[in-house]
Design a protein around this motif. Structure first.
Motif, mmCIF file in Angstrom:
data_model
loop_
_atom_site.group_PDB
_atom_site.id
_atom_site.type_symbol
_atom_site.label_atom_id
_atom_site.label_comp_id
_atom_site.label_asym_id
_atom_site.label_seq_id
_atom_site.Cartn_x
_atom_site.Cartn_y
_atom_site.Cartn_z
ATOM 1 N N GLU A 12 0.836 -1.208 0.000
ATOM 2 C CA GLU A 12 0.000 0.000 0.000
ATOM 3 C C GLU A 12 0.869 1.257 0.000
ATOM 4 O OE1 GLU A 12 -4.026 -1.402 2.375
ATOM 5 O OE2 GLU A 12 -2.369 -0.568 3.524
ATOM 6 N N ILE A 13 1.899 1.252 0.823
ATOM 7 C CA ILE A 13 2.808 2.402 0.890
ATOM 8 C C ILE A 13 3.484 2.609 -0.460
ATOM 9 C CG2 ILE A 13 4.954 3.257 1.928
ATOM 10 C CD1 ILE A 13 4.067 1.680 4.505
ATOM 11 N N TRP A 14 3.964 1.522 -1.056
ATOM 12 C CA TRP A 14 4.626 1.577 -2.361
ATOM 13 C C TRP A 14 3.694 2.187 -3.411
ATOM 14 C CZ3 TRP A 14 3.612 -1.917 -6.654
ATOM 15 C CH2 TRP A 14 4.533 -1.814 -7.691
ATOM 16 N N GLU A 15 2.447 1.761 -3.418
ATOM 17 C CA GLU A 15 1.492 2.313 -4.383
ATOM 18 C C GLU A 15 1.208 3.785 -4.114
ATOM 19 O OE1 GLU A 15 -2.005 -0.257 -4.700
ATOM 20 O OE2 GLU A 15 -1.118 -0.858 -6.607
ATOM 21 N N GLN A 16 1.021 4.149 -2.830
ATOM 22 C CA GLN A 16 0.743 5.542 -2.478
ATOM 23 C C GLN A 16 1.877 6.470 -2.899
ATOM 24 O OE1 GLN A 16 0.086 5.445 1.746
ATOM 25 N NE2 GLN A 16 -1.986 4.625 1.544
ATOM 26 N N GLU A 17 3.088 5.952 -2.892
ATOM 27 C CA GLU A 17 4.252 6.771 -3.252
ATOM 28 C C GLU A 17 4.557 6.729 -4.745
ATOM 29 O OE1 GLU A 17 7.560 5.958 -0.699
ATOM 30 O OE2 GLU A 17 6.505 6.707 1.059
ATOM 31 N N GLY A 18 3.665 6.148 -5.535
ATOM 32 C CA GLY A 18 3.849 6.144 -6.982
ATOM 33 C C GLY A 18 4.676 4.999 -7.514
ATOM 34 N N ARG A 19 4.775 3.921 -6.750
ATOM 35 C CA ARG A 19 5.506 2.708 -7.146
ATOM 36 C C ARG A 19 6.975 2.957 -7.476
ATOM 37 N NH1 ARG A 19 1.141 -0.567 -10.881
ATOM 38 N NH2 ARG A 19 -0.496 -0.636 -9.293
ATOM 39 N N PRO A 20 7.690 3.636 -6.572
ATOM 40 C CA PRO A 20 9.106 3.911 -6.841
ATOM 41 C C PRO A 20 9.948 2.639 -6.771
ATOM 42 C CG PRO A 20 8.573 4.507 -4.598
ATOM 43 C CD PRO A 20 7.277 4.134 -5.263
ATOM 44 N N GLU A 21 10.999 2.601 -7.546
ATOM 45 C CA GLU A 21 11.921 1.462 -7.547
ATOM 46 C C GLU A 21 12.983 1.650 -6.464
ATOM 47 O OE1 GLU A 21 11.740 -1.325 -9.421
ATOM 48 O OE2 GLU A 21 9.865 -0.552 -10.238
ATOM 49 N N GLY A 22 13.475 0.544 -5.917
ATOM 50 C CA GLY A 22 14.613 0.575 -5.027
ATOM 51 C C GLY A 22 14.337 1.017 -3.605
ATOM 52 N N ARG A 23 13.080 1.011 -3.167
ATOM 53 C CA ARG A 23 12.770 1.457 -1.812
ATOM 54 C C ARG A 23 12.050 0.374 -1.018
ATOM 55 N NH1 ARG A 23 10.020 7.058 -2.214
ATOM 56 N NH2 ARG A 23 10.194 6.887 0.025
ATOM 57 N N ARG A 24 12.231 -0.866 -1.431
ATOM 58 C CA ARG A 24 11.541 -1.999 -0.794
ATOM 59 C C ARG A 24 11.814 -2.062 0.703
ATOM 60 N NH1 ARG A 24 11.465 -8.000 -3.100
ATOM 61 N NH2 ARG A 24 10.834 -6.737 -4.847
ATOM 62 N N ALA A 25 13.082 -1.964 1.090
ATOM 63 C CA ALA A 25 13.440 -2.063 2.509
ATOM 64 C C ALA A 25 12.827 -0.923 3.313
ATOM 65 C CB ALA A 25 14.955 -2.079 2.682
ATOM 66 N N GLU A 26 12.852 0.268 2.749
ATOM 67 C CA GLU A 26 12.253 1.428 3.424
ATOM 68 C C GLU A 26 10.759 1.221 3.642
ATOM 69 O OE1 GLU A 26 11.281 6.085 2.419
ATOM 70 O OE2 GLU A 26 13.005 5.152 1.449
ATOM 71 N N HIS A 27 10.065 0.731 2.616
ATOM 72 C CA HIS A 27 8.623 0.491 2.734
ATOM 73 C C HIS A 27 8.328 -0.620 3.741
ATOM 74 C CE1 HIS A 27 8.200 2.292 -1.536
ATOM 75 N NE2 HIS A 27 8.127 3.234 -0.605
ATOM 76 N N TRP A 28 9.153 -1.644 3.752
ATOM 77 C CA TRP A 28 8.973 -2.759 4.691
ATOM 78 C C TRP A 28 9.129 -2.260 6.132
ATOM 79 C CZ3 TRP A 28 7.379 -7.667 3.748
ATOM 80 C CH2 TRP A 28 7.482 -8.570 4.810
ATOM 81 N N GLU A 29 10.193 -1.478 6.375
ATOM 82 C CA GLU A 29 10.435 -0.950 7.726
ATOM 83 C C GLU A 29 9.315 -0.020 8.164
ATOM 84 O OE1 GLU A 29 12.746 -1.871 9.912
ATOM 85 O OE2 GLU A 29 13.347 -3.352 8.429
ATOM 86 N N ARG A 30 8.852 0.819 7.264
ATOM 87 C CA ARG A 30 7.748 1.729 7.599
ATOM 88 C C ARG A 30 6.488 0.942 7.921
ATOM 89 N NH1 ARG A 30 5.082 6.219 3.579
ATOM 90 N NH2 ARG A 30 3.166 6.451 4.783
ATOM 91 N N ALA A 31 6.212 -0.081 7.129
ATOM 92 C CA ALA A 31 5.035 -0.922 7.377
ATOM 93 C C ALA A 31 5.143 -1.593 8.746
ATOM 94 C CB ALA A 31 4.887 -1.966 6.274
ATOM 95 N N CYS A 32 6.315 -2.107 9.087
ATOM 96 C CA CYS A 32 6.531 -2.732 10.403
ATOM 97 C C CYS A 32 6.243 -1.740 11.522
ATOM 98 C CB CYS A 32 7.961 -3.248 10.540
ATOM 99 S SG CYS A 32 8.308 -4.728 9.589
ATOM 100 N N ARG A 33 6.794 -0.539 11.397
ATOM 101 C CA ARG A 33 6.585 0.493 12.427
ATOM 102 C C ARG A 33 5.115 0.838 12.571
ATOM 103 N NH1 ARG A 33 10.636 3.149 10.034
ATOM 104 N NH2 ARG A 33 9.213 4.599 9.064
ATOM 105 N N GLU A 34 4.443 1.086 11.441
ATOM 106 C CA GLU A 34 3.037 1.480 11.485
ATOM 107 C C GLU A 34 2.168 0.391 12.101
ATOM 108 O OE1 GLU A 34 1.728 2.700 7.614
ATOM 109 O OE2 GLU A 34 3.091 4.404 7.555
ATOM 110 N N LEU A 35 2.408 -0.847 11.720
ATOM 111 C CA LEU A 35 1.596 -1.936 12.245
ATOM 112 C C LEU A 35 1.882 -2.179 13.726
ATOM 113 C CD1 LEU A 35 1.678 -4.357 9.213
ATOM 114 C CD2 LEU A 35 -0.253 -2.969 10.004
ATOM 115 N N GLN A 36 3.134 -2.024 14.132
ATOM 116 C CA GLN A 36 3.464 -2.182 15.544
ATOM 117 C C GLN A 36 2.766 -1.104 16.370
ATOM 118 O OE1 GLN A 36 7.636 -2.006 16.459
ATOM 119 N NE2 GLN A 36 7.320 -2.927 18.468
#
Length: 63
Positions: A12-36
């Motif tokens: 969801e974060i990746w899509e909201q940000e316009g599907r940028p390349e090379g930010r998988r780890a950043e999106h994963w970490e943000r998702a972890c933080r938000e869900l926690q």
């Protein structure tokens, strides 16, 4: 934490940000933080209303 929830939120974060390349780890970490944070808020608020009803029924309350 449920990996499926993290993956879904990261997507969801990746899509909201316009599907940028090379930010998988950043999106994963943000998702972890938000869900926690979401899980911690839910614990502070107590059980969901239907869970309270179930807990009351299980304890014999109201009998």
């Amino acid at each position: 934490m449920d990996e499926h929830r993290i993956r879904h939120r990261a997507y969801e974060i990746w899509e909201q940000e316009g599907r940028p390349e090379g930010r998988r780890a950043e999106h994963w970490e943000r998702a972890c933080r938000e869900l926690q944070e979401e899980d911690e808020r839910a614990k502070e608020q107590g059980p969901e209303p239907r869970d309270r009803v179930r807990a009351a029924a299980d304890s014999g309350a109201g009998i």
